[in-house]
Enzyme design. Structure first.
Site, short mmCIF file in Angstrom:
data_model
loop_
_atom_site.label_atom_id
_atom_site.label_comp_id
_atom_site.label_asym_id
_atom_site.label_seq_id
_atom_site.Cartn_x
_atom_site.Cartn_y
_atom_site.Cartn_z
N LYS A 1 -7.76 1.64 -3.12
CA LYS A 1 -7.41 1.20 -1.76
C LYS A 1 -7.44 2.38 -0.79
O LYS A 1 -7.99 2.30 0.31
CB LYS A 1 -6.02 0.56 -1.81
CG LYS A 1 -5.31 0.39 -0.49
CD LYS A 1 -5.75 -0.84 0.25
CE LYS A 1 -5.07 -0.93 1.61
NZ LYS A 1 -5.56 -2.00 2.43
N LYS B 1 -1.29 5.33 8.56
CA LYS B 1 -0.49 5.38 7.32
C LYS B 1 -1.41 5.56 6.10
O LYS B 1 -1.16 6.42 5.25
CB LYS B 1 0.32 4.08 7.18
CG LYS B 1 1.01 3.93 5.84
CD LYS B 1 1.52 2.53 5.56
CE LYS B 1 1.84 2.38 4.07
NZ LYS B 1 2.30 1.06 3.70
N THR C 1 0.87 -1.18 0.00
CA THR C 1 0.00 0.00 0.00
C THR C 1 0.90 1.22 0.00
O THR C 1 1.62 1.46 0.98
CB THR C 1 -0.89 0.03 1.26
OG1 THR C 1 -1.63 -1.17 1.33
CG2 THR C 1 -1.82 1.23 1.23
P1 NAD Z 1 6.04 -5.77 7.44
O1 NAD Z 1 6.80 -4.64 8.02
O2 NAD Z 1 5.66 -6.93 8.29
O3 NAD Z 1 6.80 -6.35 6.16
C1 NAD Z 1 7.55 -5.56 5.26
C2 NAD Z 1 8.84 -6.32 4.98
O4 NAD Z 1 9.57 -5.62 3.99
C3 NAD Z 1 9.72 -6.45 6.22
O5 NAD Z 1 9.95 -7.82 6.52
C4 NAD Z 1 10.99 -5.72 5.82
O6 NAD Z 1 12.18 -6.30 6.36
C5 NAD Z 1 10.94 -5.87 4.30
N1 NAD Z 1 11.80 -4.95 3.60
C6 NAD Z 1 12.16 -3.69 3.93
N2 NAD Z 1 13.04 -3.21 3.03
C7 NAD Z 1 13.25 -4.19 2.12
C8 NAD Z 1 14.06 -4.32 0.95
N3 NAD Z 1 14.83 -3.32 0.55
N4 NAD Z 1 14.02 -5.47 0.26
C9 NAD Z 1 13.22 -6.48 0.66
N5 NAD Z 1 12.46 -6.44 1.76
C10 NAD Z 1 12.47 -5.30 2.48
O7 NAD Z 1 4.73 -5.10 6.79
P2 NAD Z 1 3.41 -5.87 6.30
O8 NAD Z 1 2.40 -5.83 7.39
O9 NAD Z 1 3.80 -7.15 5.65
O10 NAD Z 1 2.89 -4.83 5.20
C11 NAD Z 1 3.45 -4.80 3.89
C12 NAD Z 1 2.58 -3.89 3.04
O11 NAD Z 1 1.23 -4.38 3.03
C13 NAD Z 1 2.49 -2.44 3.56
O12 NAD Z 1 2.53 -1.58 2.46
C14 NAD Z 1 1.16 -2.40 4.28
O13 NAD Z 1 0.61 -1.10 4.33
C15 NAD Z 1 0.34 -3.35 3.43
N6 NAD Z 1 -0.81 -3.94 4.12
C16 NAD Z 1 -0.65 -4.50 5.34
C17 NAD Z 1 -1.75 -5.05 5.99
C18 NAD Z 1 -1.62 -5.67 7.35
O14 NAD Z 1 -2.66 -5.97 7.98
N7 NAD Z 1 -0.41 -5.91 7.87
C19 NAD Z 1 -3.01 -5.04 5.36
C20 NAD Z 1 -3.12 -4.51 4.08
C21 NAD Z 1 -2.01 -3.95 3.46
#
Ligand code: NAD
Length: 294
Positions: free
Chosen positions: A168, A243, A93
């Site tokens: 979204k 966010k 997102t």
């Molecule tokens: P998270 O922080 O658990 O996962 C993100 C991952 O990206 C981390 O493990 C981090 O180490 C990794 N990362 C950072 N820099 C990186 C790089 N250069 N190369 C590879 N990996 C890298 O976050 P999440 O909850 O998995 O959310 C991910 C996305 O999904 C976000 O944009 C969030 O807004 C969206 N989202 C999350 C939810 C939720 O409920 N968690 C729901 C809908 C959408």
């Protein structure tokens, strides 16, 4: 079977990669966080030491990253490393401007791409029941279809590049603002001596009905599965709601559209998360509204 790389193996990307493995795909991945790498490897993902290594043979590259800045930086690394024509699917997102830039950079290197942000959270990612809001050219959307079908139960093609992010962001602006007003209504009703169950019975069958009432009700009791029944654990974190609301504010400012109620929701979530930085479902805003009453 396809060769699919997942870059960003966190709370969402990790279970998504695991589901692709379970569906019989050859899945490679990368994440800088050791814990994320270990969990993905245990689920059968072939984890590589860098992102470019992970995408070297991929037909499809899925990114699931925190922000637009991460997505653009990672695209700059991965686009030249991926095979010609590999499809890029960004499920993060992120802000609309970054989503557009990611599409432009992919096109410039000969890669079809879609933005495909999700709804359904960590539970949906694990269960393979996400909803995808997809933006991109029809051919790219069609190519992404079979992969998204493994990860979710519904895909809505919203329009051209970045349309998924726009949808979204608008959805979550409605969700954040509606949760604030639903929580205010429950606090007002409490003050005026109305039982929460009575208010729920009316709202959930009347014109005030919405997801914040009938699925994620901010008071314990009426909806046994809502996070309010487990002290607001699990669910969709208030920080993630903040966010998404900020993304909507930024897009509205750029587009010259006055979204006053959406902005007010952003302020309320900023105040709440500053006062109470615990990770709680966003319906916990009701505790902040109660706290503010004299
Ligand atoms: P998270 O922080 O658990 O996962 C993100 C991952 O990206 C981390 O493990 C981090 O180490 C990794 N990362 C950072 N820099 C990186 C790089 N250069 N190369 C590879 N990996 C890298 O976050 P999440 O909850 O998995 O959310 C991910 C996305 O999904 C976000 O944009 C969030 O807004 C969206 N989202 C999350 C939810 C939720 O409920 N968690 C729901 C809908 C959408």
């Amino acid at each position: 079977m396809s060769r699919i790389a997942v870059v960003g193996l966190g709370n969402m990307g990790g279970p998504m990669a695991a589901n692709l493995v379970a569906a019989g795909h050859e899945v490679t991945g990368y994440d800088p966080a050791p814990a994320a790498r270990d969990t993905a490897a245990a689920a059968g993902v072939t984890v590589h030491p860098t992102g470019p290594d992970a995408v070297r043979d991929a037909e499809v590259v899925i990114t699931m990253l925190p922000t637009g800045g991460h997505v653009l930086a990672v695209h700059d690394e991965l686009l030249p490393a991926a095979p010609d024509g590999a499809l890029f699917v960004d499920c993060s997102t992120i802000d609309v401007a970054s989503a557009r830039a990611a599409h432009t950079r992919a096109a410039a290197t000969g890669h079809p791409s879609v933005d495909a942000p999700v709804s359904g959270g960590v539970v949906g990612a694990a269960a393979g029941t996400l909803t995808f809001m997809v933006g991109g050219e029809q051919a790219a959307v069609d190519a992404a279809g079979p992969v998204l079908a493994v990860l979710g139960k519904r895909t809505v093609h919203c329009g051209g590049p970045s349309a998924g992010q726009v949808a979204k962001m608008c959805n979550n602006m409605v969700l954040g603002a509606s949760m604030v007003v639903v929580a205010e209504a429950f606090v007002l009703a409490e003050r005026l001596g109305l039982e929460p169950q009575a208010l729920y019975d009316v709202l959930s069958t009347s014109s005030g009905r919405c997801w914040a009432v009938d699925t994620n009700c901010p008071v314990p009791g009426p909806v046994p599965t809502s996070p309010a029944n487990r002290d607001f654990t699990g669910g969709f974190a208030a920080q993630l709601m903040l966010k998404d609301l900020r993304l909507a504010d930024a897009a509205a400012a750029e587009a010259g559209v006055d979204t006053a109620v959406g902005r007010r929701a952003t302020e309320r979530y900023a105040e709440f998360t500053a006062r109470d930085p615990r990770t709680q479902d966003f319906s916990a805003i009701i505790t902040d509204i109660r706290r503010e009453q004299s």
